[in-house]
Design an enzyme around this catalytic site. Sequence first.
Site, PDB file in Angstrom:
ATOM      1  N   GLU A 327       0.796  -1.217   0.000  1.00 12.28           N
ATOM      2  CA  GLU A 327       0.000   0.000   0.000  1.00 12.28           C
ATOM      3  C   GLU A 327       0.834   1.275   0.000  1.00 12.28           C
ATOM      4  O   GLU A 327       0.668   2.141   0.848  1.00 12.28           O
ATOM      5  CB  GLU A 327      -0.939   0.010   1.219  1.00 12.28           C
TER       6      GLU A 327
HETATM    7  C1  ACM Z   1      -2.022  -5.216   4.526  1.00 17.63           C
HETATM    8  O1  ACM Z   1      -3.071  -5.661   5.027  1.00 17.63           O
HETATM    9  N1  ACM Z   1      -1.938  -3.942   4.193  1.00 17.63           N
HETATM   10  C2  ACM Z   1      -0.878  -6.058   4.302  1.00 17.63           C
END
Ligand code: ACM
Length: 762
Positions: A327
């Site tokens: 992310e």
């Molecule tokens: C995640 O849940 N961002 C690895």
Amino acid sequence: MKKILLSLSLFWLFSACHTKVDELSNNIAIIPQPVTLDIKKGNFELSSATRIIFEKSQTSNADFLRSYLHTATGVNFDLKEANEPSKGAIFLTLDKSLKPSQYTLNIAENQIIIKGGDDKAVFYGVQSLRQLLPPSFEKSGNTSDIYLLPNVNIKDWPRFPYRGLHLDVGRHFMSKEFIKKYIDMLALHKMDKFHWHLTEGQGWRIEIKKYPKLTDIGAWRTELNGDKYGGFYTQEDIKEIVEYAQENYITIIPEIEFPGHSLAAMAAYPELSCTGGPFDVRASWCVGLSEDVYCPGTPKTFEFMENVLAEVIDLFPSEYIHIGGDECPKSRWMECSKCKSLMDKEGIADGEELQSYFIKRIEKVLNKHNRKMIGWDEILEGGLAETATVMSWRGEEGGIEAAKMGRDVIMTPNSHMYFDYYQGNPVFEPKAFDDRINLRKVYEYDPVPSSLSTDEKQRIIGVQANLWTEFMPNESQVEYMTFPRIAALAEVAWTPLENKSWEKFMLRIPKMMQRYEALGINYSKSVYTPELKESFDNTRKEIKVTLSTNEPRAKIYYTLDDSNPDPENAIEYSDPIIINTTSTLKACLYLNGKPLSNIISKTYEINKSIGRKVVFGNPPSKSYQGTGEFNLVNGVRGSIAYNDGQWNGFKNDFECTIDLGNLHHISSVRSGFLQDLSKWIAVPEYFEVYTSKDGVKFSKAGKKDLPLPRHINGSSILDVLIEFEPLQARYIKVLAKSSTLPKEHNTSDLHSWIFVDEIIID
Ligand code: ACM
Ligand code: ZN
């Protein structure tokens, strides 16, 4: 020890005359279920005369067993080194004919022998022995003279070498003592990896000597309400925890996040960013991701990464180090002159390749220290580092792709392995993430995708569940979300597929729950919560409620008069319940006269609007129509979960008119509004009510401004009541004005969604 036999033991004595009796009639309920388990006639008598003898290499396992038995019974069991088993003794030894992690546990009339292929295997044998003792052994006060253990032959080994559980201590900090308890519980379930998520945008939790501001500044945030929140582990704390984990044969895999989820570090050292800051440690988790991430165009960033990892590597002996990689927004990089010149110099085409460049540089550093890198599946984007192990979280696709490339994979898909998701009906659960991952869904997960070839399947080295703590503000809530799903995870990770059975697991789980109870763990009983389905009959203007359960042996009792249901005062559920007046339904699951579930409670509001025609100003969004035409007037309320199928969602202002059919005497209108800023849903700016006799001429009955704080992590329902002098009306028009989202939402359209349910007219 007093001379009292446990009822459990008596029960066993009576059933012992059968040679081939099943596990449960012998009260055998080991989780994870062993590979082979043969039950023999007879039993071993554990008494204060029992000795623990051990081959020299097994000193620490023998100490563990002795200390466990001592805490339970107060007896100082005799402990002695020996090379052979002997009568009346529990003998611990290595057996080189067994593989690593493989053990045998033989209980006979006069001796217990645990053999293991290595020390860890012997420890697992001890854990199985522990689970053959009464759950009350998890605490002190066991004072019988004799405890009977069933004679068994167990031969057992794990399905996967990597059996992991994760914990995010960034969003909420957990004490050192709690981390040790968590490790104890991993050991009880024969899990062997603890993935410790130590850095986040919301808090940096590990002391780094070279960068003291990481914890002076980065470990503390100002909450949305102004409170200061934080905490961190000193290097001494970490050494203590690592040592404790080693004693429990658990490897701690630290996660230090790069390049995203890094705002806390940049609040301390803004020079590591593209813009130079300044930044605050992030207080919110309801408005998406921070666009500010480490700047790869700055040499200081790599110097920082190397220095931090050097200290981390010194603290953690694990061969694996997790570097995050998930992310990471690329917007700052694309606007950054330092990043652009790096991209020109290295021939990097885009943000993904730049991320890959970043990750590959980390990999080099880890490999230089003889460590292996793990990253979330985003590290596949822009080119996977050569030696990386991939943790597949966005489903299994990343894991499948990596396995096909010949890379090791740990499966932790958010479809099955996210323990921060609801484990039951959101109506009866504390706030959690959107989807439902109940105990059965965890249990039935198989980490090895059938689409892989035999060779590729070998690349799936294990499985892990994750606990992100946005909605777990304290340790008790972490326990609630972890237990008993960890037990299902343990069987996914350990038990051969052919030995897995949901039905049999359900027969084993009560004993494990008794163990949790004795250990003082706030475990969830959600698996026993009666399932509830409602349907609305518009012609009859009534609600039909259907109850069901996962536990076929149990009975559901319910009441409709707000009293707590029990077998004496309540109705035993058989047919759907018809609700045609305002009622509070309470229900509870009972087995053999004892409650299994918590009491669930839900109120149905039968009022003047029930089943009446609703005409919308703007129709609700296609995705949020609730139960359809009568959603706002069916007497069934929405829960704190925006996607529970009961909410009507509007991207604009909300307006509707209800036709009561003829003139009614009315004096109030009440509606419920949801607020969940993580979903761009906010309570409206104001709520208005108009009434009319003819549907043409409306007059205003009341208005409420709703100056609710719009900076809230989590979700809540606000009921808004407008009261007025009693009047005659047939048409009721309600109107709610969409509000503006907090600027942190970082979007060009700051109009909130309105979620409404329901419209109650009296
Ligand atoms: C995640 O849940 N961002 C690895
Ligand atoms: Zn930059």
